[in-house]
Design an enzyme around this catalytic site. Structure first.
Site, PDB file in Angstrom:
ATOM      1  N   SER A 234       0.429  -1.424  -0.040  1.00  0.00           N
ATOM      2  CA  SER A 234       0.090  -0.146   0.816  1.00  0.00           C
ATOM      3  C   SER A 234       1.089   1.268  -0.346  1.00  0.00           C
ATOM      4  CB  SER A 234      -1.226   0.099   1.088  1.00  0.00           C
ATOM      5  OG  SER A 234      -1.970   0.797   1.304  1.00  0.00           O
ATOM      6  N   ASP A 446      -8.082  -5.616  -6.047  1.00  0.00           N
ATOM      7  CA  ASP A 446      -8.362  -4.319  -5.241  1.00  0.00           C
ATOM      8  C   ASP A 446      -8.831  -2.758  -5.821  1.00  0.00           C
ATOM      9  OD1 ASP A 446      -6.936  -2.014  -4.045  1.00  0.00           O
ATOM     10  OD2 ASP A 446      -4.990  -3.030  -4.353  1.00  0.00           O
ATOM     11  N   HIS A 480      -8.054  -4.517  -1.081  1.00  0.00           N
ATOM     12  CA  HIS A 480      -7.273  -3.763  -0.769  1.00  0.00           C
ATOM     13  C   HIS A 480      -6.007  -4.839   0.330  1.00  0.00           C
ATOM     14  CE1 HIS A 480      -3.978  -1.263  -1.076  1.00  0.00           C
ATOM     15  NE2 HIS A 480      -4.126  -0.674   0.175  1.00  0.00           N
ATOM     16  N   ASP A 481      -6.997  -5.163   1.048  1.00  0.00           N
ATOM     17  CA  ASP A 481      -6.542  -6.085   2.400  1.00  0.00           C
ATOM     18  C   ASP A 481      -5.162  -7.583   2.249  1.00  0.00           C
ATOM     19  OD1 ASP A 481      -6.974  -3.457   3.946  1.00  0.00           O
ATOM     20  OD2 ASP A 481      -8.709  -4.764   4.937  1.00  0.00           O
TER      21      ASP A 481
END
Length: 499
Positions: A234, A446, A480-481
């Site tokens: 990130s 994502d 995204h995680d």
């Protein structure tokens, strides 16, 4: 009960008010009168505006709104000092490097001094050549994994340790809280040594480059001349690329997971929305809230927006569907929807916001997220900032776009049908990384950093002459995680690349 005529106004033919007066009339609510009266009657040239004060029904209640007031009351009652109760690691569980000299910044003159909080795992080799710098995301602390001083699990707990992605039997791992943060490193909530007061929004605007330069000042302090690798996800992926760009002779390998080399308008918009709701909270007080209540409502709403960008719709379809959070509701009560959360996805977002709103400093969220927005490694953007890498080594020749598309690009993904217009400028900007082996990971679900951005990094690096770029595109529904959750695929790719 009565109904009161609150205003009688007379208007001329041209619409200009000539006379206004108030009259009250007692009218029984037993008359045939609508329960909600708020209207304007036309009586010739008169307009009569009247409203009802009959309380024919009880006032509706909104527990989800009342929760904000309840939280504020609790904060007032529990307040033990001017600083909000952030859930930061104990100062006794991390190390602090103090930089006592003025520190030049990208957008401002300098900071008079700064602190960097950091934690370590593993053992540094006698030659100090096995060091990995682990970069953090926006709101993470230095506590990436448990330590003897702090046995609580860290944010990358399952990726650090013997035999794991960051193998502590081979490597010495350093993780720091970024400059601008609130978990031990200098940020807006810190004391300005020149005034004795908290910086608040007098704190200077930061860049990702500033954060990385502060980390390398820490490495200088520890006697580390060269990193085995810089690893980040990130925002940490941005820092990892920036580390290779700023210090190409001091970074052995770069790992960039779910990141970008150029913040896109879509990502900027998502972070701007978070900052907007936060700054709209009256408690924010232009950033000077440290002697009062923190902007907890704005922080909760900002976190809810962020959570939407961190996960994916397909995951929520599988996890929540359209289920209601209260399964005890009867079929009859389910036919009367409420404005407060009823769906499980609503209560999930509410819980995420509630948990975060007092854990992180609001001003740090503003400053660190803004640094992410400003990140741009295209050559024109770098020139505007007047930045240059240290002792850069640039290859003598760079392959053409056509050569790259027909060879290296095909190793991992098809060449873009319509390359973005900024791709050549990004390739020129990334030339300092041309000699650094780089691993790029993207996640198909994502939405914050879409896979197109990771492909763009790969394409630009290869255009810049880097023939040692590895790229993996992961499936799954975690969005995204994924970098926090997919130990098997993310961890396996990182471990294989580092070894």
């Amino acid at each position: 009960m009565t109904i009161t005529l609150v205003q009688v106004s007379q208007y001329g033919l041209d619409g200009v008010q000539e006379r206004s007066r108030n009259q009250s009339f007692a009218i029984s609510c037993n008359n045939t009168v609508p329960s909600e009266i708020r209207t304007t009657w036309q009586l010739g040239s008169h307009r009569v505006r009247w409203s009802s004060h009959c309380a024919t029904q009880s006032q509706p209640s909104f527990p989800c709104v009342d929760a904000h007031a309840a939280r504020e009351s609790r904060l007032i009652a529990e307040s033990a000092g001017p600083e909000p109760p952030y859930a930061r690691p104990s100062p006794l569980s991390y190390n602090v490097y103090h930089h006592s000299r003025p520190f030049p910044l990208t957008y401002s003159a300098s900071l008079p001094s700064f602190d960097i909080a950091y934690e370590t795992w593993g053992t540094m080799s006698p030659a100090r050549d096995n060091v990995i710098l682990l970069q953090t995301g926006l709101s993470a602390s230095s506590h990436a994994a448990s330590t003897p001083l702090n046995p609580s699990p860290g944010w990358w707990e399952k990726f650090i340790g013997p035999g794991r992605a960051l193998d502590t039997t081979q490597f010495f791992i350093i993780c720091s809280n970024v400059l601008g943060g609130c978990y031990g490193s200098t940020g807006p909530s810190s004391i300005d040594p020149t005034t004795g007061q908290r910086y608040a929004t007098r704190f200077p605007i930061l860049s990702i480059f500033d954060m990385v330069k502060a980390q390398f000042a820490l490495l200088d302090h520890l006697g580390v001349d060269r990193l085995y690798a810089s690893v980040g996800s990130s925002m940490g992926a941005m820092q990892s690329l920036a580390a290779g760009w700023l210090f190409p002779n001091r970074v052995g390998k770069v790992v960039s997971i779910s990141g970008t080399a150029r913040s896109s308008p879509g990502s900027i918009a998502m972070r701007y929305a978070q900052r907007s709701v936060l700054m709209a909270d009256p408690n924010w007080n232009n950033g000077f809230y440290y002697d009062g209540l923190p902007p907890h409502t704005g922080m909760k709403l900002a976190r809810q927006i962020a959570t939407i960008t961190y996960r994916s719709g397909p995951e929520w379809d599988l996890r929540f569907g359209r289920k209601l959070h209260d399964t005890s509701l009867t079929d009859e009560s389910r036919t009367t929807p409420k404005l407060c959360p009823e769906f499980m996805i609503e209560t999930y977002l509410d819980h995420q916001g509630e948990q975060f709103c007092l854990k992180y400093d609001a001003n740090s969220l503003l400053y660190v997220s803004k640094a992410m927005d400003l990140f741009d490694l295209t050559l024109p953007a770098i020139k505007r900032l007047g930045l240059s890498p240290t002792e850069k080594t640039i290859p003598s020749s760079t392959p053409s776009l056509e050569e790259t598309q027909t060879t290296a690009l095909l190793k991992s993904h098809p060449p873009p049908a319509n390359p973005p217009p900024h791709l050549p400028e990004l390739a020129e900007g990334l030339r300092p990384l041309a000699s650094i082996p780089t691993l790029v990971l993207g996640v198909q679900s994502d939405i914050l950093f879409p896979v197109e951005q990771q492909r763009e990094v790969v394409d630009a690096l290869r255009l810049a002459g880097n023939s040692r770029v590895s790229y993996f595109e992961l499936g799954g529904v975690w969005g995204h995680d994924t970098f926090l959750l997919d130990v098997l695929n993310v961890g396996g790719a990182v471990r294989g690349f580092l070894s």
